[in-house]
Design a protein around this motif. Sequence first.
Motif, PDB file in Angstrom:
ATOM      1  N   LEU A  12      57.698  36.745  38.132  1.00  0.00           N
ATOM      2  CA  LEU A  12      57.131  37.238  39.235  1.00  0.00           C
ATOM      3  C   LEU A  12      57.978  36.983  40.533  1.00  0.00           C
ATOM      4  CD1 LEU A  12      53.464  36.155  38.731  1.00  0.00           C
ATOM      5  CD2 LEU A  12      54.292  38.380  38.380  1.00  0.00           C
ATOM      6  N   ALA A  13      58.890  35.916  40.720  1.00  0.00           N
ATOM      7  CA  ALA A  13      59.570  35.664  41.677  1.00  0.00           C
ATOM      8  C   ALA A  13      60.986  36.587  41.842  1.00  0.00           C
ATOM      9  CB  ALA A  13      60.302  34.347  41.554  1.00  0.00           C
ATOM     10  N   ARG A  14      61.185  36.987  40.210  1.00  0.00           N
ATOM     11  CA  ARG A  14      62.325  37.873  40.224  1.00  0.00           C
ATOM     12  C   ARG A  14      62.083  39.289  40.655  1.00  0.00           C
ATOM     13  NH1 ARG A  14      64.867  39.032  34.261  1.00  0.00           N
ATOM     14  NH2 ARG A  14      66.342  40.746  34.923  1.00  0.00           N
ATOM     15  N   LEU A  15      60.774  39.686  40.237  1.00  0.00           N
ATOM     16  CA  LEU A  15      60.193  41.015  40.728  1.00  0.00           C
ATOM     17  C   LEU A  15      60.069  41.034  42.057  1.00  0.00           C
ATOM     18  CD1 LEU A  15      59.218  43.742  39.345  1.00  0.00           C
ATOM     19  CD2 LEU A  15      56.981  42.774  39.539  1.00  0.00           C
ATOM     20  N   GLN A  16      59.509  39.977  42.793  1.00  0.00           N
ATOM     21  CA  GLN A  16      59.381  40.062  44.174  1.00  0.00           C
ATOM     22  C   GLN A  16      60.917  39.993  44.879  1.00  0.00           C
ATOM     23  OE1 GLN A  16      56.761  39.483  46.601  1.00  0.00           O
ATOM     24  NE2 GLN A  16      58.346  40.441  47.596  1.00  0.00           N
ATOM     25  N   ALA A  17      62.014  39.333  44.126  1.00  0.00           N
ATOM     26  CA  ALA A  17      63.229  39.522  44.810  1.00  0.00           C
ATOM     27  C   ALA A  17      63.724  41.121  44.746  1.00  0.00           C
ATOM     28  CB  ALA A  17      64.077  38.534  44.166  1.00  0.00           C
ATOM     29  N   PRO A  24      51.636  42.966  46.194  1.00  0.00           N
ATOM     30  CA  PRO A  24      49.988  43.020  46.496  1.00  0.00           C
ATOM     31  C   PRO A  24      49.304  41.841  45.359  1.00  0.00           C
ATOM     32  CG  PRO A  24      50.961  45.353  46.228  1.00  0.00           C
ATOM     33  CD  PRO A  24      52.025  44.256  45.968  1.00  0.00           C
ATOM     34  N   PRO A  25      48.288  41.267  45.950  1.00  0.00           N
ATOM     35  CA  PRO A  25      47.515  40.652  45.279  1.00  0.00           C
ATOM     36  C   PRO A  25      47.225  41.137  43.962  1.00  0.00           C
ATOM     37  CG  PRO A  25      46.830  40.399  47.587  1.00  0.00           C
ATOM     38  CD  PRO A  25      47.613  41.483  47.478  1.00  0.00           C
ATOM     39  N   SER A  98      44.058  47.923  50.984  1.00  0.00           N
ATOM     40  CA  SER A  98      43.397  46.662  50.506  1.00  0.00           C
ATOM     41  C   SER A  98      44.066  45.687  49.687  1.00  0.00           C
ATOM     42  CB  SER A  98      42.017  47.224  49.478  1.00  0.00           C
ATOM     43  OG  SER A  98      41.067  46.038  49.148  1.00  0.00           O
ATOM     44  N   GLU A  99      43.752  45.320  48.643  1.00  0.00           N
ATOM     45  CA  GLU A  99      44.627  44.067  48.124  1.00  0.00           C
ATOM     46  C   GLU A  99      45.760  44.888  47.077  1.00  0.00           C
ATOM     47  OE1 GLU A  99      43.129  40.622  46.859  1.00  0.00           O
ATOM     48  OE2 GLU A  99      42.286  40.562  48.958  1.00  0.00           O
ATOM     49  N   ASP A 100      46.101  46.038  47.406  1.00  0.00           N
ATOM     50  CA  ASP A 100      47.184  46.710  46.515  1.00  0.00           C
ATOM     51  C   ASP A 100      47.879  47.453  47.538  1.00  0.00           C
ATOM     52  OD1 ASP A 100      46.289  48.913  43.476  1.00  0.00           O
ATOM     53  OD2 ASP A 100      47.974  47.616  43.989  1.00  0.00           O
ATOM     54  N   ALA A 101      48.479  48.764  46.936  1.00  0.00           N
ATOM     55  CA  ALA A 101      49.495  49.465  47.757  1.00  0.00           C
ATOM     56  C   ALA A 101      49.051  50.975  46.971  1.00  0.00           C
ATOM     57  CB  ALA A 101      50.900  49.056  47.635  1.00  0.00           C
ATOM     58  N   LEU A 102      49.662  51.882  47.825  1.00  0.00           N
ATOM     59  CA  LEU A 102      49.568  53.312  47.125  1.00  0.00           C
ATOM     60  C   LEU A 102      50.341  53.243  45.857  1.00  0.00           C
ATOM     61  CD1 LEU A 102      48.683  56.056  47.816  1.00  0.00           C
ATOM     62  CD2 LEU A 102      50.781  56.567  49.060  1.00  0.00           C
TER      63      LEU A 102
END
Length: 133
Positions: A12-17, A24-25, A98-102
Amino acid sequence: AAEWAGATEEELARLQALTPHPLPPLCLWFLRRMGHSMGPMTNPLLDFSVDAIFAAYADTEDYPIEAEWLKRRYLMIGYNRDEVMPLHIWYDLERPASEDALVVHGRVTGGMTPNFAIRRDAGVGKVWNVSGV
């Protein structure tokens, strides 16, 4: 749920990078549960696994995702294996919902001019071109 396999916090950290925007949550919820396998809900043409996403980002010849205009706004979240029309699934992280993205789908092709269509639930909404965004 027993057949699901989630992504690790390191993945998840690698994806966030890959993006300047926070994930999004709802995306994090999904990936922690099904980031490697969706079990019986797996789509034969769409791969939402972190493995497929990392592979697409590593394949800079076919998927030049390093383009700044693409990187600063969109994050690939689903790899489409369709050989005729591989419309990959992306988050438009500049359009939170909301807690997501388009969620949009589009193809990164030569010249980096993808066309995206807004997806709403099971239907496809308004089609718009983001050339040069």
